[in-house]
Each structure stands twice: as structure tokens, then as C-alpha cells.
Design a protein around this motif. Structure first.
Motif, PDB file in Angstrom:
ATOM      1  N   GLU A  26      45.449  40.312  33.217  1.00 51.09           N
ATOM      2  CA  GLU A  26      45.457  39.316  34.286  1.00 51.09           C
ATOM      3  C   GLU A  26      44.268  39.527  35.220  1.00 51.09           C
ATOM      4  O   GLU A  26      43.599  38.572  35.619  1.00 51.09           O
ATOM      5  CB  GLU A  26      46.761  39.392  35.082  1.00 51.09           C
ATOM      6  N   ARG A  27      44.013  40.771  35.566  1.00 48.59           N
ATOM      7  CA  ARG A  27      42.894  41.097  36.463  1.00 48.59           C
ATOM      8  C   ARG A  27      41.563  40.719  35.813  1.00 48.59           C
ATOM      9  O   ARG A  27      40.675  40.170  36.482  1.00 48.59           O
ATOM     10  CB  ARG A  27      42.936  42.581  36.756  1.00 48.59           C
ATOM     11  N   LEU A  28      41.409  41.028  34.527  1.00 43.16           N
ATOM     12  CA  LEU A  28      40.193  40.676  33.803  1.00 43.16           C
ATOM     13  C   LEU A  28      40.006  39.156  33.794  1.00 43.16           C
ATOM     14  O   LEU A  28      38.894  38.666  34.011  1.00 43.16           O
ATOM     15  CB  LEU A  28      40.234  41.216  32.374  1.00 43.16           C
ATOM     16  N   ALA A  29      41.068  38.420  33.589  1.00 42.65           N
ATOM     17  CA  ALA A  29      40.994  36.954  33.603  1.00 42.65           C
ATOM     18  C   ALA A  29      40.557  36.451  34.975  1.00 42.65           C
ATOM     19  O   ALA A  29      39.766  35.511  35.085  1.00 42.65           O
ATOM     20  CB  ALA A  29      42.328  36.347  33.207  1.00 42.65           C
ATOM     21  N   GLU A  30      41.045  37.087  36.053  1.00 44.45           N
ATOM     22  CA  GLU A  30      40.648  36.711  37.406  1.00 44.45           C
ATOM     23  C   GLU A  30      39.155  36.961  37.628  1.00 44.45           C
ATOM     24  O   GLU A  30      38.460  36.136  38.226  1.00 44.45           O
ATOM     25  CB  GLU A  30      41.458  37.491  38.445  1.00 44.45           C
TER      26      GLU A  30
ATOM     27  N   ALA B  99      37.168  34.404  35.697  1.00 44.53           N
ATOM     28  CA  ALA B  99      37.225  33.106  36.379  1.00 44.53           C
ATOM     29  C   ALA B  99      36.301  33.098  37.595  1.00 44.53           C
ATOM     30  O   ALA B  99      35.628  32.096  37.873  1.00 44.53           O
ATOM     31  CB  ALA B  99      38.656  32.784  36.788  1.00 44.53           C
ATOM     32  N   ALA B 100      36.229  34.217  38.318  1.00 41.76           N
ATOM     33  CA  ALA B 100      35.325  34.315  39.467  1.00 41.76           C
ATOM     34  C   ALA B 100      33.870  34.218  39.011  1.00 41.76           C
ATOM     35  O   ALA B 100      33.047  33.564  39.664  1.00 41.76           O
ATOM     36  CB  ALA B 100      35.564  35.617  40.230  1.00 41.76           C
ATOM     37  N   LEU B 101      33.547  34.825  37.877  1.00 42.99           N
ATOM     38  CA  LEU B 101      32.183  34.742  37.349  1.00 42.99           C
ATOM     39  C   LEU B 101      31.830  33.305  36.972  1.00 42.99           C
ATOM     40  O   LEU B 101      30.699  32.857  37.198  1.00 42.99           O
ATOM     41  CB  LEU B 101      32.019  35.679  36.150  1.00 42.99           C
ATOM     42  N   VAL B 102      32.793  32.575  36.446  1.00 39.55           N
ATOM     43  CA  VAL B 102      32.557  31.157  36.126  1.00 39.55           C
ATOM     44  C   VAL B 102      32.309  30.378  37.420  1.00 39.55           C
ATOM     45  O   VAL B 102      31.408  29.537  37.485  1.00 39.55           O
ATOM     46  CB  VAL B 102      33.747  30.558  35.336  1.00 39.55           C
ATOM     47  N   ARG B 103      33.088  30.674  38.472  1.00 39.12           N
ATOM     48  CA  ARG B 103      32.886  29.985  39.756  1.00 39.12           C
ATOM     49  C   ARG B 103      31.509  30.314  40.339  1.00 39.12           C
ATOM     50  O   ARG B 103      30.877  29.446  40.943  1.00 39.12           O
ATOM     51  CB  ARG B 103      33.998  30.338  40.739  1.00 39.12           C
ATOM     52  N   ILE B 104      31.042  31.539  40.151  1.00 35.96           N
ATOM     53  CA  ILE B 104      29.693  31.890  40.612  1.00 35.96           C
ATOM     54  C   ILE B 104      28.675  31.055  39.850  1.00 35.96           C
ATOM     55  O   ILE B 104      27.766  30.475  40.441  1.00 35.96           O
ATOM     56  CB  ILE B 104      29.422  33.401  40.421  1.00 35.96           C
TER      57      ILE B 104
ATOM     58  N   LEU C 214      37.263  41.787  50.677  1.00 32.01           N
ATOM     59  CA  LEU C 214      38.542  42.448  50.410  1.00 32.01           C
ATOM     60  C   LEU C 214      39.121  42.072  49.051  1.00 32.01           C
ATOM     61  O   LEU C 214      39.725  42.903  48.376  1.00 32.01           O
ATOM     62  CB  LEU C 214      39.559  42.090  51.495  1.00 32.01           C
ATOM     63  N   GLU C 215      38.953  40.809  48.661  1.00 30.42           N
ATOM     64  CA  GLU C 215      39.498  40.321  47.398  1.00 30.42           C
ATOM     65  C   GLU C 215      38.476  39.393  46.750  1.00 30.42           C
ATOM     66  O   GLU C 215      38.540  38.167  46.903  1.00 30.42           O
ATOM     67  CB  GLU C 215      40.823  39.585  47.644  1.00 30.42           C
ATOM     68  N   PRO C 216      37.522  39.957  46.029  1.00 30.52           N
ATOM     69  CA  PRO C 216      36.410  39.163  45.477  1.00 30.52           C
ATOM     70  C   PRO C 216      36.823  38.066  44.499  1.00 30.52           C
ATOM     71  O   PRO C 216      36.073  37.127  44.285  1.00 30.52           O
ATOM     72  CB  PRO C 216      35.538  40.197  44.765  1.00 30.52           C
ATOM     73  N   THR C 217      38.019  38.150  43.933  1.00 23.98           N
ATOM     74  CA  THR C 217      38.434  37.133  42.971  1.00 23.98           C
ATOM     75  C   THR C 217      39.301  36.045  43.599  1.00 23.98           C
ATOM     76  O   THR C 217      39.773  35.153  42.893  1.00 23.98           O
ATOM     77  CB  THR C 217      39.214  37.770  41.806  1.00 23.98           C
ATOM     78  N   THR C 218      39.478  36.098  44.926  1.00 21.81           N
ATOM     79  CA  THR C 218      40.361  35.122  45.564  1.00 21.81           C
ATOM     80  C   THR C 218      39.861  33.698  45.367  1.00 21.81           C
ATOM     81  O   THR C 218      38.666  33.447  45.290  1.00 21.81           O
ATOM     82  CB  THR C 218      40.545  35.417  47.072  1.00 21.81           C
ATOM     83  N   ARG C 219      40.806  32.784  45.255  1.00 21.69           N
ATOM     84  CA  ARG C 219      40.483  31.371  45.051  1.00 21.69           C
ATOM     85  C   ARG C 219      40.863  30.525  46.260  1.00 21.69           C
ATOM     86  O   ARG C 219      40.621  29.324  46.272  1.00 21.69           O
ATOM     87  CB  ARG C 219      41.244  30.859  43.816  1.00 21.69           C
TER      88      ARG C 219
END
Length: 77
Positions: A9-13, A16-21, A43-48
Motif C-alpha cells: 500500500e505504501r509503495l502504491a502511495e 501515485a505521488a511520483l505520477v502526480r509530480i 510530514l506526509e509526502p504522499t498526501t493527496r
């Protein structure tokens, strides 16, 4: 097994953050379109979501869980 699930799940997050970048939407709330404060991203680099948007989502989920539990608005009950 739970640890492996959490890791996936963390890897998927992160992915997904890399795609948003890549598509230049990183740091923009998916719920409101508002910028996510830099301190939150630190604090939470993958937050959406912004904190306010996430709180609203969580309130809605909690309300939906209560409604499902008591038959609520679900026509299946």
C-alpha cells in the motif's frame, strides 16, 4: 502478511505521488483543488488532501458507516 500488505500500500502511495509530480498535480488537494501546505507535504509526502479536506472525508466515511450499520439510506435494508 499484514506487514507485506502495508508495504504494498505504501509503495502504491509513493508511485501515485511520483505520477502526480510528473503530471504537475503534486501538492494540490484532490478534493478541493487547493494547494497542500508545504509543512504537511514534509510530514506526509504522499498526501493527496489538505487537512480540512481529509477531515471532511473522514466525517463522511464515519457517517456512512453509521448509516450502513443502522440501515440508513441504503435501499437494501
Amino acid at each position: 502478511v499484514r506487514l507485506a500488505d502495508h508495504g504494498r500500500e505504501r509503495l502504491a502511495e509513493v508511485e501515485a505521488a511520483l505520477v502526480r509530480i510528473e503530471d504537475q498535480t503534486y501538492g494540490v488537494c484532490e478534493e478541493t483543488g487547493d494547494p497542500i501546505p508545504f509543512a504537511r507535504l514534509l510530514l506526509e509526502p504522499t498526501t493527496r488532501y489538505t487537512v480540512d479536506a481529509l477531515e471532511g472525508i473522514e466525517r463522511e466515511r464515519a457517517r456512512d458507516a453509521v448509516n450502513v450499520g443502522d440501515g440508513g439510506d441504503d435501499p437494501a435494508y
